[in-house]
Design a protein around this motif. Structure first.
Motif, PDB file in Angstrom:
ATOM      1  N   UNK A 278       0.820   9.716  10.348  1.00  0.00           N
ATOM      2  CA  UNK A 278       0.436   9.429   8.975  1.00  0.00           C
ATOM      3  C   UNK A 278       1.274   8.259   8.476  1.00  0.00           C
ATOM      4  N   UNK A 279       0.687   7.488   7.569  1.00  0.00           N
ATOM      5  CA  UNK A 279       1.455   6.474   6.863  1.00  0.00           C
ATOM      6  C   UNK A 279       2.264   7.201   5.798  1.00  0.00           C
ATOM      7  N   UNK A 280       3.535   6.896   5.732  1.00  0.00           N
ATOM      8  CA  UNK A 280       4.415   7.464   4.712  1.00  0.00           C
ATOM      9  C   UNK A 280       4.716   6.326   3.738  1.00  0.00           C
ATOM     10  N   UNK A 281       4.246   6.497   2.511  1.00  0.00           N
ATOM     11  CA  UNK A 281       4.327   5.440   1.507  1.00  0.00           C
ATOM     12  C   UNK A 281       5.125   5.915   0.298  1.00  0.00           C
ATOM     13  N   UNK A 282       5.855   4.999  -0.357  1.00  0.00           N
ATOM     14  CA  UNK A 282       6.485   5.388  -1.616  1.00  0.00           C
ATOM     15  C   UNK A 282       5.390   5.654  -2.656  1.00  0.00           C
ATOM     16  N   UNK A 283       5.634   6.572  -3.575  1.00  0.00           N
ATOM     17  CA  UNK A 283       4.583   7.007  -4.501  1.00  0.00           C
ATOM     18  C   UNK A 283       3.990   5.878  -5.342  1.00  0.00           C
TER      19      UNK A 283
ATOM     20  N   UNK B  82      -5.767   4.820  -1.602  1.00  0.00           N
ATOM     21  CA  UNK B  82      -6.695   4.823  -0.475  1.00  0.00           C
ATOM     22  C   UNK B  82      -6.719   6.195   0.177  1.00  0.00           C
ATOM     23  N   UNK B  83      -7.903   6.637   0.585  1.00  0.00           N
ATOM     24  CA  UNK B  83      -8.021   7.917   1.288  1.00  0.00           C
ATOM     25  C   UNK B  83      -7.458   7.807   2.697  1.00  0.00           C
ATOM     26  N   UNK B  84      -7.741   6.680   3.360  1.00  0.00           N
ATOM     27  CA  UNK B  84      -7.238   6.381   4.699  1.00  0.00           C
ATOM     28  C   UNK B  84      -6.710   4.955   4.660  1.00  0.00           C
ATOM     29  N   UNK B  85      -5.550   4.730   5.259  1.00  0.00           N
ATOM     30  CA  UNK B  85      -4.943   3.404   5.269  1.00  0.00           C
ATOM     31  C   UNK B  85      -5.285   2.706   6.573  1.00  0.00           C
ATOM     32  N   UNK B  86      -5.862   1.531   6.462  1.00  0.00           N
ATOM     33  CA  UNK B  86      -6.104   0.689   7.630  1.00  0.00           C
ATOM     34  C   UNK B  86      -4.755   0.092   8.021  1.00  0.00           C
ATOM     35  N   UNK B  87      -4.352   0.294   9.246  1.00  0.00           N
ATOM     36  CA  UNK B  87      -3.015  -0.102   9.687  1.00  0.00           C
ATOM     37  C   UNK B  87      -2.726  -1.575   9.412  1.00  0.00           C
ATOM     38  N   UNK B  88      -3.724  -2.435   9.538  1.00  0.00           N
ATOM     39  CA  UNK B  88      -3.473  -3.867   9.319  1.00  0.00           C
ATOM     40  C   UNK B  88      -3.079  -4.158   7.873  1.00  0.00           C
TER      41      UNK B  88
ATOM     42  N   UNK C 162       1.565  10.751   1.780  1.00  0.00           N
ATOM     43  CA  UNK C 162       1.131  10.643   3.173  1.00  0.00           C
ATOM     44  C   UNK C 162      -0.349  10.309   3.201  1.00  0.00           C
ATOM     45  N   UNK C 163      -0.715   9.381   4.068  1.00  0.00           N
ATOM     46  CA  UNK C 163      -2.110   9.019   4.245  1.00  0.00           C
ATOM     47  C   UNK C 163      -2.419   8.893   5.730  1.00  0.00           C
ATOM     48  N   UNK C 164      -3.596   9.366   6.148  1.00  0.00           N
ATOM     49  CA  UNK C 164      -4.026   9.116   7.531  1.00  0.00           C
ATOM     50  C   UNK C 164      -4.161   7.610   7.745  1.00  0.00           C
TER      51      UNK C 164
END
Length: 172
Positions: free
Chosen positions: A33-38, A45-51, A124-126
Motif C-alpha cells: 500500500x502507499x502510505x501517505x501523510x493525511x 484517490x481510491x487507488x494511487x498510480x505509482x507513477x 493507506x491507499x492501494x
C-alpha cells in the motif's frame, strides 16, 4: 526450544535461492500500500498510480534480515513506473516509518500485512502500475512434508496468513 530437522521455517526471499532439498509452500501473497501523510495531494484517490509518486521524498521502512528482500519489490516497482525512490529517512520498523510519513518527511510503500497497527496521521491507499506483492512462503524439507506435525504447522501458518487483512486497504 531446539529445532528439529523437519521443522518448517518462514522465509521471505526469491524461490530460486532456496536449496533444492526444500520445497517452498506458499503462505501469503501480500500486496503493498502507499502510505501517505493525511494532507497529501493523493489521499482523495481510491487507488494511487505509482507513477504519481515520482519526485516524492521517500521513507524507507524495511526491517533487517530476510525482509530486506521486500526492498527490492519496492525499488523494482518504482523502476517499472519510471523512477527511483529518493529515500530521505529510513527506519527498520514499519510503525516508526509511518511516524516519519505522518510528520510529512515523505511517502512510503509498505506491505499491507505489516500495517496492522496504523499510525495516526497516515492514509493507506492501494497502488497500481505496477502493484508490488510480497510473497511469503515456508521452506520445508521434502522429507518433512509427509509428517503430520509439519503438515499441521503448515496448515496453521496458512490459516494465520489468511487472517491478515489484505482486501481492505485501510483507506479512510
Amino acid at each position: 526450544m531446539a529445532r528439529g530437522r523437519a521443522d518448517p521455517a518462514v522465509v521471505v526471499r526469491e524461490p530460486d535461492r532456496v536449496r533444492e532439498v526444500f520445497r517452498l509452500v506458499g503462505l501469503l501473497d501480500g500486496p503493498y500500500a502507499a502510505v501517505l501523510p493525511s494532507g497529501h495531494r493523493l489521499v482523495g484517490e481510491e487507488v494511487v498510480d505509482l507513477k504519481e509518486l515520482r519526485g516524492e521524498q521517500w521513507v524507507g521502512g524495511e526491517p533487517p534480515g530476510p525482509a530486506w528482500a521486500c526492498l527490492g519489490r519496492v525499488t523494482g516497482a518504482c523502476a517499472a513506473a519510471g523512477f527511483s525512490t529518493g529515500v530521505v529517512v529510513h527506519s527498520e520498523d514499519y510503525g516508526t516509518a509511518q511516524g516519519f510519513v505522518a510528520a510529512g518527511l515523505g511517502v512510503a510503500l509498505m506491505p499491507r500485512s505489516g500495517l496492522r497497527g496504523r499510525y495516526p496521521g497516515v492514509v493507506l491507499r492501494p497502488v497500481r502500475g505496477p502493484e508490488p506483492v510480497r510473497v511469503i512462503s515456508a521452506a520445508v524439507r521434502e522429507t518433512a512434508l509427509q509428517q503430520p506435525a509439519a503438515r499441521g504447522l503448515l496448515e496453521a501458518l496458512r490459516e494465520a496468513a489468511a487472517g491478515v487483512p489484505l482486501n481492505g486497504s485501510g483507506a479512510d
